[in-house]
Design a protein around this motif. Structure first.
Motif, PDB file in Angstrom:
ATOM      1  N   PHE A  78       0.841  -1.188   0.000  1.00  0.00           N
ATOM      2  CA  PHE A  78       0.000   0.000   0.000  1.00  0.00           C
ATOM      3  C   PHE A  78       0.880   1.242   0.000  1.00  0.00           C
ATOM      4  CE2 PHE A  78       0.486  -1.222   4.468  1.00  0.00           C
ATOM      5  CZ  PHE A  78       0.941  -0.035   5.048  1.00  0.00           C
ATOM      6  N   THR A  79       0.298   2.318  -0.472  1.00  0.00           N
ATOM      7  CA  THR A  79       0.979   3.611  -0.502  1.00  0.00           C
ATOM      8  C   THR A  79       0.149   4.613   0.272  1.00  0.00           C
ATOM      9  OG1 THR A  79       1.866   3.122  -2.704  1.00  0.00           O
ATOM     10  CG2 THR A  79       1.916   5.423  -1.999  1.00  0.00           C
ATOM     11  N   GLY A  80       0.798   5.319   1.178  1.00  0.00           N
ATOM     12  CA  GLY A  80       0.131   6.360   1.940  1.00  0.00           C
ATOM     13  C   GLY A  80       0.685   7.718   1.566  1.00  0.00           C
ATOM     14  N   ARG A  81       0.350   8.708   2.349  1.00  0.00           N
ATOM     15  CA  ARG A  81       0.833  10.051   2.061  1.00  0.00           C
ATOM     16  C   ARG A  81       2.256  10.272   2.555  1.00  0.00           C
ATOM     17  NH1 ARG A  81      -4.698  10.715   1.826  1.00  0.00           N
ATOM     18  NH2 ARG A  81      -5.349  12.262   0.275  1.00  0.00           N
ATOM     19  N   GLU A  82       2.709   9.476   3.537  1.00  0.00           N
ATOM     20  CA  GLU A  82       4.058   9.685   4.069  1.00  0.00           C
ATOM     21  C   GLU A  82       4.924   8.429   4.054  1.00  0.00           C
ATOM     22  OE1 GLU A  82       4.197  13.274   6.953  1.00  0.00           O
ATOM     23  OE2 GLU A  82       2.814  11.858   7.862  1.00  0.00           O
ATOM     24  N   TYR A  83       4.379   7.324   3.648  1.00  0.00           N
ATOM     25  CA  TYR A  83       5.164   6.091   3.599  1.00  0.00           C
ATOM     26  C   TYR A  83       4.487   5.099   2.657  1.00  0.00           C
ATOM     27  CZ  TYR A  83       1.595   5.142   7.141  1.00  0.00           C
ATOM     28  OH  TYR A  83       0.405   5.043   7.820  1.00  0.00           O
ATOM     29  N   SER A  84       5.289   4.093   2.262  1.00  0.00           N
ATOM     30  CA  SER A  84       4.787   2.995   1.437  1.00  0.00           C
ATOM     31  C   SER A  84       5.243   1.691   2.080  1.00  0.00           C
ATOM     32  CB  SER A  84       5.341   3.090   0.012  1.00  0.00           C
ATOM     33  OG  SER A  84       5.030   4.345  -0.566  1.00  0.00           O
ATOM     34  N   CYS A  85       4.535   0.602   1.799  1.00  0.00           N
ATOM     35  CA  CYS A  85       4.857  -0.659   2.466  1.00  0.00           C
ATOM     36  C   CYS A  85       4.571  -1.851   1.557  1.00  0.00           C
ATOM     37  CB  CYS A  85       4.049  -0.794   3.751  1.00  0.00           C
ATOM     38  SG  CYS A  85       4.303  -2.352   4.641  1.00  0.00           S
ATOM     39  N   LEU A  86       5.484  -2.820   1.608  1.00  0.00           N
ATOM     40  CA  LEU A  86       5.317  -4.129   0.986  1.00  0.00           C
ATOM     41  C   LEU A  86       5.325  -5.135   2.123  1.00  0.00           C
ATOM     42  CD1 LEU A  86       5.356  -5.559  -1.896  1.00  0.00           C
ATOM     43  CD2 LEU A  86       7.825  -5.809  -1.534  1.00  0.00           C
ATOM     44  N   HIS A  87       4.273  -5.960   2.247  1.00  0.00           N
ATOM     45  CA  HIS A  87       4.217  -6.846   3.418  1.00  0.00           C
ATOM     46  C   HIS A  87       3.764  -8.256   3.050  1.00  0.00           C
ATOM     47  CE1 HIS A  87      -0.245  -6.388   3.773  1.00  0.00           C
ATOM     48  NE2 HIS A  87      -0.010  -5.178   3.313  1.00  0.00           N
ATOM     49  N   LEU A  88       4.221  -9.194   3.860  1.00  0.00           N
ATOM     50  CA  LEU A  88       3.976 -10.617   3.614  1.00  0.00           C
ATOM     51  C   LEU A  88       3.886 -11.353   4.942  1.00  0.00           C
ATOM     52  CD1 LEU A  88       3.991 -13.150   1.658  1.00  0.00           C
ATOM     53  CD2 LEU A  88       6.479 -13.145   1.950  1.00  0.00           C
ATOM     54  N   ARG A  89       3.011 -12.343   4.999  1.00  0.00           N
ATOM     55  CA  ARG A  89       2.906 -13.209   6.177  1.00  0.00           C
ATOM     56  C   ARG A  89       3.281 -14.624   5.771  1.00  0.00           C
ATOM     57  NH1 ARG A  89      -2.305 -15.288   8.868  1.00  0.00           N
ATOM     58  NH2 ARG A  89      -1.691 -15.868  10.971  1.00  0.00           N
ATOM     59  N   THR A  90       4.138 -15.246   6.563  1.00  0.00           N
ATOM     60  CA  THR A  90       4.599 -16.591   6.233  1.00  0.00           C
ATOM     61  C   THR A  90       4.911 -17.351   7.522  1.00  0.00           C
ATOM     62  OG1 THR A  90       6.153 -17.840   4.836  1.00  0.00           O
ATOM     63  CG2 THR A  90       7.030 -15.920   6.013  1.00  0.00           C
ATOM     64  N   LEU A  91       5.556 -18.505   7.375  1.00  0.00           N
ATOM     65  CA  LEU A  91       5.975 -19.305   8.535  1.00  0.00           C
ATOM     66  C   LEU A  91       7.415 -18.981   8.900  1.00  0.00           C
ATOM     67  CD1 LEU A  91       4.466 -22.748   7.464  1.00  0.00           C
ATOM     68  CD2 LEU A  91       3.561 -21.178   9.198  1.00  0.00           C
ATOM     69  N   PRO A  92       7.786 -19.102  10.173  1.00  0.00           N
ATOM     70  CA  PRO A  92       9.150 -18.770  10.592  1.00  0.00           C
ATOM     71  C   PRO A  92      10.224 -19.531   9.814  1.00  0.00           C
ATOM     72  CG  PRO A  92       7.738 -19.010  12.523  1.00  0.00           C
ATOM     73  CD  PRO A  92       6.929 -19.442  11.339  1.00  0.00           C
ATOM     74  N   GLU A  93       9.962 -20.798   9.478  1.00  0.00           N
ATOM     75  CA  GLU A  93      10.972 -21.581   8.763  1.00  0.00           C
ATOM     76  C   GLU A  93      11.168 -21.130   7.311  1.00  0.00           C
ATOM     77  OE1 GLU A  93       7.253 -24.315   9.133  1.00  0.00           O
ATOM     78  OE2 GLU A  93       8.290 -22.765  10.318  1.00  0.00           O
ATOM     79  N   LYS A  94      10.266 -20.282   6.835  1.00  0.00           N
ATOM     80  CA  LYS A  94      10.386 -19.777   5.463  1.00  0.00           C
ATOM     81  C   LYS A  94      10.848 -18.317   5.433  1.00  0.00           C
ATOM     82  CE  LYS A  94       6.992 -22.990   3.575  1.00  0.00           C
ATOM     83  NZ  LYS A  94       5.786 -23.194   2.744  1.00  0.00           N
ATOM     84  N   LEU A  95      11.376 -17.835   6.548  1.00  0.00           N
ATOM     85  CA  LEU A  95      11.791 -16.440   6.673  1.00  0.00           C
ATOM     86  C   LEU A  95      12.812 -16.044   5.610  1.00  0.00           C
ATOM     87  CD1 LEU A  95      11.794 -13.778   8.363  1.00  0.00           C
ATOM     88  CD2 LEU A  95      13.718 -14.770   9.648  1.00  0.00           C
TER      89      LEU A  95
END
Length: 418
Positions: A78-95
């Protein structure tokens, strides 16, 4: 436990180890948003976000989709007015696999010309959909009206005209200048150790430059204004707002409670007055639109166009009451408890914990824990709320935006005041 490290290239790495968590949430945050764009660049940050998913030097779009599915996903941004973010949820063993994939997408985006044009069409459809949705568009209209001639007020998506003019070369240059630098924050929450995260991040993000170009930000000055946009139909969508505190203001906790009293739930004053007592609206609420150096507290309602003036008058009545009469201790305690309960419940989510670390770093420069927020909320008194309301709710920054057929009420609406 929350830990922070700053790499030699300036990247900030934040982690919270949660031993009982079965998942890990990873966020790659860039301290760049739509307010950092020039007028000619409007919408380019959001365009870059779209392109991060459209292929890299080593992965096609299909390859990316397969890898995300194998990690558990979803991968989003997502893109906001003061920052942008790329995010993902996974398992610890796939970090390690997850960090490597996200670094690949950010650092090696290929910007294939055909994909750029496809995504341009998608974004133009997104703008078209927003413009056809008055319940969403009215919030952008409010920001534009409240902060005129300032990038903070411009739509994150840009405009049809600005998006049509963004070139592939401009996207490549903007990404290299604004995204691949020391403004990066990597925030990770889950059953992982700080040292483990550092090992993977140092390797994956080694190419990032230590330079971070600064952009001069004009001070966003709120104004008193009214904007009435016609709409064919029977409904009117209303945003009425005043000045609010910034994200780093020491009294922001009182601001959070003031907003909750006004329109933060079914027992809030707006909901009880507009819906329960008068039956004028289906939906109404208030929210804080707070940034690093400015803010707005906005009341929203949708109603029959013929009743727009009556709804605006009732919202003003509630705001004026908060300016001159202290909230009862009982009401404040109930609202405070509700906010504290929601904060506690957010601790169940690795995403919420990841997000809290990143936003604290962006706006406060240090981690602000849920416990410390609860302590600050506990200090707020009814008198604090009354004084804050009187300070913020001024005719000088009273802003009204309506999308709807309200021509017959225009003269009265143009002259609103406390």
């Amino acid at each position: 436990m929350v830990e922070k490290s700053i790499l030699p290239n300036g990247i900030r790495v934040l982690t919270e180890n949660i031993p009982q968590a079965h998942s890990v949430s990873i966020g790659i945050w860039v301290v760049n948003g739509s307010r950092h764009e020039s007028l000619e660049q409007a919408g380019i940050s959001h365009f870059v976000e779209h392109m991060l998913f459209k292929g890299s030097a080593n992965c096609s779009t299909l390859d990316i989709s397969k890898k995300v599915d194998a990690l558990g996903g979803p991968l989003n941004g997502f893109t906001g007015r003061e920052y942008s973010c790329l995010h993902l949820r996974t398992l610890p063993e796939k970090l390690s696999l997850a960090i490597n994939l996200m670094a690949e997408l950010l650092l090696k985006t290929c910007y294939d010309p055909d994909e750029v044009e496809k995504e341009r069409r998608v974004i133009l459809q997104e703008i078209e959909r927003l413009n056809a949705s008055p319940d969403e568009k009215v919030h952008d209209l409010f920001s534009q009206t409240f902060w005129p001639d300032n990038a903070l007020g411009r739509p994150v998506l840009g405009t049809v005209e600005s998006v049509q003019k963004i070139t592939r070369d401009a996207l490549v240059h903007f990404t290299r200048e604004r995204y691949i630098n020391s403004s990066l924050i990597i925030s990770i929450a889950g059953n992982v150790g700080h040292g483990q995260v550092l090992e993977h991040v140092i390797t994956a993000f080694a190419p990032v430059s230590a330079l971070c170009p600064l952009t001069e930000q004009a001070e966003p000055l709120p104004v008193k204004a009214v904007s009435l946009e016609p709409l064919v139909g029977t409904q009117a969508h209303i945003c009425l707002g005043t000045e609010a505190l910034s994200q780093s203001h020491p009294n922001r906790f009182a601001g959070m409670l003031l907003n909750a009293v006004l329109g933060g739930g079914m027992s809030s004053r707006l909901f009880q007055s507009l819906r329960e007592e008068n039956g004028l609206v289906y939906a109404t609420y208030s929210y804080l639109n707070s940034h690093s150096d400015s803010g707005a507290m906005v009341s929203y309602a949708t109603t029959s166009a013929t009743q727009a003036g009556e709804v605006v008058a009732l919202i003003l009545e509630q705001l004026d009451h908060l300016r001159h009469h202290a909230v009862s201790a009982e009401e404040l305690d109930a609202v405070r408890q509700r906010l504290q309960d929601r904060l506690k419940m957010s601790l169940d989510s690795t995403y919420s914990r990841m997000e809290r670390m990143a936003l604290s770093e962006i706006f406060q420069g240090e981690y602000v824990s849920v416990r410390s927020v609860m302590r600050e909320l506990a200090k707020v008194t009814p008198d604090n709320l009354c004084k804050l309301a009187h300070y913020l709710m001024s005719n000088d920054s009273l802003c009204l935006c309506i999308i709807g057929d309200v021509d017959d009420q225009a003269e009265k609406l143009q002259n609103i005041s406390f």
